[in-house]
Design a protein around this motif. Structure first.
Motif, PDB file in Angstrom:
ATOM      1  N   ALA A   1       0.844  -1.191   0.000  1.00  0.00           N
ATOM      2  CA  ALA A   1       0.000   0.000   0.000  1.00  0.00           C
ATOM      3  C   ALA A   1       0.883   1.247   0.000  1.00  0.00           C
ATOM      4  O   ALA A   1       1.927   1.291   0.650  1.00  0.00           O
ATOM      5  CB  ALA A   1      -0.908  -0.012   1.222  1.00  0.00           C
TER       6      ALA A   1
ATOM      7  N   ARG B   1       0.099   6.361 -10.175  1.00  0.00           N
ATOM      8  CA  ARG B   1      -1.206   6.655 -10.782  1.00  0.00           C
ATOM      9  C   ARG B   1      -1.717   8.042 -10.389  1.00  0.00           C
ATOM     10  O   ARG B   1      -2.890   8.329 -10.532  1.00  0.00           O
ATOM     11  CB  ARG B   1      -2.244   5.594 -10.406  1.00  0.00           C
TER      12      ARG B   1
ATOM     13  N   ASP C   1      -2.091   9.077  -7.395  1.00  0.00           N
ATOM     14  CA  ASP C   1      -2.863   8.998  -6.156  1.00  0.00           C
ATOM     15  C   ASP C   1      -2.370  10.082  -5.199  1.00  0.00           C
ATOM     16  O   ASP C   1      -1.164  10.325  -5.080  1.00  0.00           O
ATOM     17  CB  ASP C   1      -2.692   7.625  -5.500  1.00  0.00           C
TER      18      ASP C   1
ATOM     19  N   SER D   1     -13.345  10.055  -0.269  1.00  0.00           N
ATOM     20  CA  SER D   1     -12.966   8.683   0.064  1.00  0.00           C
ATOM     21  C   SER D   1     -11.586   8.379  -0.499  1.00  0.00           C
ATOM     22  O   SER D   1     -11.251   8.782  -1.621  1.00  0.00           O
ATOM     23  CB  SER D   1     -13.999   7.713  -0.513  1.00  0.00           C
ATOM     24  N   GLU D   2     -10.772   7.671   0.287  1.00  0.00           N
ATOM     25  CA  GLU D   2      -9.406   7.353  -0.152  1.00  0.00           C
ATOM     26  C   GLU D   2      -9.399   6.633  -1.495  1.00  0.00           C
ATOM     27  O   GLU D   2      -8.480   6.801  -2.303  1.00  0.00           O
ATOM     28  CB  GLU D   2      -8.708   6.499   0.909  1.00  0.00           C
ATOM     29  N   LYS D   3     -10.430   5.848  -1.755  1.00  0.00           N
ATOM     30  CA  LYS D   3     -10.531   5.106  -3.010  1.00  0.00           C
ATOM     31  C   LYS D   3     -10.551   6.038  -4.212  1.00  0.00           C
ATOM     32  O   LYS D   3     -10.054   5.689  -5.289  1.00  0.00           O
ATOM     33  CB  LYS D   3     -11.786   4.238  -2.987  1.00  0.00           C
ATOM     34  N   TYR D   4     -11.140   7.220  -4.052  1.00  0.00           N
ATOM     35  CA  TYR D   4     -11.269   8.159  -5.156  1.00  0.00           C
ATOM     36  C   TYR D   4     -10.323   9.349  -5.028  1.00  0.00           C
ATOM     37  O   TYR D   4     -10.433  10.304  -5.781  1.00  0.00           O
ATOM     38  CB  TYR D   4     -12.714   8.666  -5.243  1.00  0.00           C
ATOM     39  N   ARG D   5      -9.387   9.278  -4.096  1.00  0.00           N
ATOM     40  CA  ARG D   5      -8.476  10.398  -3.861  1.00  0.00           C
ATOM     41  C   ARG D   5      -7.328  10.325  -4.859  1.00  0.00           C
ATOM     42  O   ARG D   5      -6.185  10.001  -4.527  1.00  0.00           O
ATOM     43  CB  ARG D   5      -7.980  10.349  -2.418  1.00  0.00           C
ATOM     44  N   ASN D   6      -7.647  10.614  -6.096  1.00  0.00           N
ATOM     45  CA  ASN D   6      -6.697  10.534  -7.205  1.00  0.00           C
ATOM     46  C   ASN D   6      -6.831  11.812  -8.023  1.00  0.00           C
ATOM     47  O   ASN D   6      -7.940  12.230  -8.366  1.00  0.00           O
ATOM     48  CB  ASN D   6      -6.986   9.300  -8.065  1.00  0.00           C
TER      49      ASN D   6
ATOM     50  N   ARG E   1      -4.598  -1.789 -11.022  1.00  0.00           N
ATOM     51  CA  ARG E   1      -5.372  -0.628 -10.567  1.00  0.00           C
ATOM     52  C   ARG E   1      -5.309   0.501 -11.587  1.00  0.00           C
ATOM     53  O   ARG E   1      -6.299   1.212 -11.803  1.00  0.00           O
ATOM     54  CB  ARG E   1      -4.863  -0.148  -9.212  1.00  0.00           C
TER      55      ARG E   1
ATOM     56  N   LEU F   1      -8.426   2.151 -13.600  1.00  0.00           N
ATOM     57  CA  LEU F   1      -8.647   3.594 -13.609  1.00  0.00           C
ATOM     58  C   LEU F   1      -8.816   4.103 -15.040  1.00  0.00           C
ATOM     59  O   LEU F   1      -9.726   4.885 -15.345  1.00  0.00           O
ATOM     60  CB  LEU F   1      -7.476   4.290 -12.920  1.00  0.00           C
TER      61      LEU F   1
ATOM     62  N   GLN G   1     -12.149   2.966 -16.446  1.00  0.00           N
ATOM     63  CA  GLN G   1     -13.251   3.730 -15.868  1.00  0.00           C
ATOM     64  C   GLN G   1     -13.379   5.096 -16.534  1.00  0.00           C
ATOM     65  O   GLN G   1     -14.473   5.501 -16.962  1.00  0.00           O
ATOM     66  CB  GLN G   1     -13.021   3.915 -14.367  1.00  0.00           C
TER      67      GLN G   1
END
Length: 275
Positions: A104, A129, A131, A150-155, A196, A200, A203
């Motif tokens: 991570a 990426r 992030d 949300s950390e998942k979308y913190r890009n 990942r 991305l 998506q």
């Protein structure tokens, strides 16, 4: 075929580079007539690289493997810089690697210490990426409240393409977005097994036509500095210089810093945000 080679993407990259050059750029005479294709013709690239036109066509169509001498010749003919040449070699499978289980991402402690000392310059730490791993309060005040995401979308790229406030913030949103897509292209070539990153890209390709178009163009960035104009909802317009500083201890992480010259209106507005 070499391990890790992606002939379809290599062909798309060569085609994009060919389209970006004019005959005059490579020393060819102007025939005077209207050209049916933008940029160089396939046969012109082949002749300059001293390979057969059929071989070059098969490379663009992803039906053939390029040797190192052929890649070197194409890099010369298509006026590639070091970043673009490296990118082409990776797509050709000349730089490959085995899939590895990635730990991570966590911001490197040394970068965090520098970040904490930056009080009048917005800054953030970006990882793989793009992030967003860490940020200072001024970056949150300038761009957005990252802690609310949300950390998942913190890009950074995801926010640029999906958050209307981010689109409105950058006066030249397209220029910023294109540069970020190009950075992702380099990362995809560096690590083609990053699932990942593949997710991305998939998506955003489905969600956004511009992203899909620019990803297919395979442009490669060459600068880690620049200037951006932002239209902030609180302090108005700011023109800031930005620098992306790569960590020598963690090459996958960058400290991105925005700054303004002391005494300028933009610097005064940064101080207002900091207060």
């Amino acid at each position: 075929m070499s391990s890790g080679a992606r002939p379809g993407e290599l062909g798309a990259f060569l085609k994009a580079r060919r389209a970006a050059l004019s005959p005059a750029t490579v020393g060819l005479p102007d025939s005077g007539g209207r050209r049916r294709v933008s940029g160089l013709r396939r046969e012109e690239v082949a002749n300059l690289a001293q390979i057969s036109t059929d071989m070059y066509i098969r490379l663009e169509q992803g039906r053939s493997q390029a040797s190192a001498p052929v890649l070197d010749a194409l890099a010369r003919v298509l006026h590639m810089d070091d970043e673009q040449r490296t990118h082409m070699y990776r797509l050709a499978g000349r730089i490959s690697g085995r899939p590895v289980r990635r730990a991570a991402q966590k911001a490197h402690p040394r970068l965090l210490r520098i970040l904490e000392d930056l009080n009048t310059s917005p800054a953030m730490i970006l990882g793989r990426r793009m992030d967003i791993l860490a940020w200072n309060p001024l970056a949150a005040a300038l761009i957005t409240d990252f802690s609310a995401i949300s950390e998942k979308y913190r890009n950074y790229v995801v926010l640029l393409f999906t958050d209307p406030a981010m689109r409105a913030l950058y006066v030249d949103w397209e220029g910023v977005a294109r540069a970020c897509v190009a950075q992702l292209c380099i990362e995809a070539a560096r690590d083609p097994h990053d699932t990942r990153l593949s997710a991305l890209v998939g998506q955003l390709s489905v969600q956004d036509h511009d992203f899909r178009t620019w990803w297919a163009a395979r442009h490669v960035p060459v600068h880690g500095v620049g200037t951006q104009t932002l239209d902030h909802p609180v302090v108005g317009e700011l023109t800031l210089g930005w620098d992306a500083l790569t960590s020598t201890t963690s090459g996958e992480q960058q400290l991105v810093v925005w700054s303004a010259e002391t005494g300028t209106p933009s610097h005064e507005k940064l101080l207002m945000l900091a207060s």
